[in-house]
Design an enzyme around this catalytic site. Structure first.
Site, PDB file in Angstrom:
ATOM      1  N   GLN A  27      -4.162  -1.787   9.833  1.00 23.40           N
ATOM      2  CA  GLN A  27      -4.072  -3.106   9.195  1.00 23.40           C
ATOM      3  C   GLN A  27      -4.583  -4.202  10.116  1.00 23.40           C
ATOM      4  OE1 GLN A  27      -3.022  -3.621   5.913  1.00 23.40           O
ATOM      5  NE2 GLN A  27      -3.701  -5.723   6.247  1.00 23.40           N
ATOM      6  N   LYS A  35       0.841  -1.201   0.000  1.00 22.29           N
ATOM      7  CA  LYS A  35       0.000   0.000   0.000  1.00 22.29           C
ATOM      8  C   LYS A  35       0.878   1.254   0.000  1.00 22.29           C
ATOM      9  CE  LYS A  35      -3.728  -2.511   2.252  1.00 22.29           C
ATOM     10  NZ  LYS A  35      -4.345  -2.922   3.516  1.00 22.29           N
ATOM     11  N   ASP A  65     -10.860   2.897   4.472  1.00 23.03           N
ATOM     12  CA  ASP A  65     -11.027   1.438   4.425  1.00 23.03           C
ATOM     13  C   ASP A  65     -12.508   1.066   4.623  1.00 23.03           C
ATOM     14  OD1 ASP A  65      -9.159  -0.415   3.770  1.00 23.03           O
ATOM     15  OD2 ASP A  65      -8.500  -0.860   5.811  1.00 23.03           O
TER      16      ASP A  65
END
Ligand code: NAP
Length: 288
Positions: free
Chosen positions: A98, A54, A121
């Site tokens: 994450q 990412k 996200d």
């Protein structure tokens, strides 16, 4: 192979080119560089790889990326402080934490703390709720990528029967919400491990999306000739190679169009994170 291949790698490249152009334009016209912060807790090797990818993706399109690596024994309070700091940091437009987090941390609580305007996200329950009632803020990256792949393949979802296999909050559930919103107008069956006669259910589908995490779950006899098959799954085969949930070679002889693994949904998920970060920067800074 009779099905046409839906090439996620190529589509991702095209979309990233557009995102990079837009980032350049923002910089030139508004002196703004979109910023993404990725928080990694612990040493999980797969998570490290994902966050690293990412970070590289951001560099490729000109988005500023900040990686925050915290030790595995980070406390809930300390992680909450880090998220609060990023919420208040004006240089940061998007925040991702994450997953999975170490067991002692409450991931749901952390997701709830991410400022909705920076929730690129789309895992904050507020964001998911807005999506469910048809008033989306950000679209979750993997389902968003699936929608882009379908559009790219020329698949009209209006009135289509889509069978989504897998009901996770990460993939299946938000995807089924997105597909049933007005404008996309699909009729969705959300299947899961308790679904009776999954094969028969799938055979009635115009589109099958497999998001389970089980190699060769979708076999050729489950797919109506000409149907579109999107494979979200990622599994390690016995030989170590990356495979999806779909028995690709056999299904490709029946389906009308199909995504490969790798090179299908994966690159699109990463690209939609960049798209959401760009969108977050636009909204937060009042740009069009
Ligand atoms: P998850 O949270 O484990 O959910 C899996 C879902 O599959 C559950 O709803 C489960 O049903 C259902 N399921 C399990 N066995 C089944 C069966 N035999 N028949 C029908 N449904 C079954 O997984 P996830 O996070 O959604 O991820 C799914 C897969 O997508 C994984 O392989 C993951 O690695 C991959 N993935 C890929 C990307 C990408 O970018 N390519 C992104 C995200 C995820 P129950 O709810 O009844 O348990």
């Amino acid at each position: 192979m009779t099905a046409s291949l839906i090439d996620g790698k190529e589509l991702a490249r095209t979309l990233r080119g557009r995102i990079a152009d837009e980032v350049t334009r923002m910089g030139a016209e508004h002196d703004v560089v979109p910023g993404l912060a990725a928080v990694l807790v612990g040493d999980d090797p797969a998570s490290k790889v994902y966050v690293g990818m990412k970070h590289r993706d951001c560099g490729e399109v000109g988005i500023a990326s900040r990686m925050i690596e915290l030790p595995a024994d980070t406390s809930q309070d300390d992680l909450e402080d880090v998220v609060a700091g990023l919420n208040g940091d004006d240089d940061i437009d998007g925040i991702l934490v994450q997953l999975p987090l170490p067991d002692h941390l409450d991931a749901r609580r952390i997701q709830e703390l991410i400022e909705p305007a920076k929730d690129v996200d789309a895992l904050n329950p507020y964001t998911a709720g807005r999506l469910a009632i048809g008033d989306p803020t950000f679209l979750s990256c993997t389902p968003y990528g699936v929608l882009e792949l379908l559009a790219h393949a020329g698949v009209d979802t209006v009135g289509a029967h889509v069978v989504v296999i897998g009901r996770s909050n990460l993939v299946g559930r938000p995807l089924s919400n997105m597909l049933t919103l007005k404008g996309r107008d699909a009729t969705v069956t959300l299947a899961h491990s308790r679904t009776r006669d999954l094969a028969a259910v799938c055979r009635t589908a115009d589109v099958v999306v497999a998001a389970v995490g089980r190699q060769a779950l979708v076999t050729a006899d489950m797919v109506r000739p000409g149907a579109t098959v999107i494979d979200v799954g990622t599994n390690r085969a016995d030989d170590g190679s990356l495979v999806g949930d779909v028995d690709f070679d056999a299904v490709a002889e029946v389906a009308g169009a199909i995504t490969p693994v790798p090179g299908g949904v994966g690159p699109m998920t990463r690209t939609m994170l960049l798209q959401n970060t760009l969108e977050a920067a636009r909204r937060r800074r009042g740009l069009v």
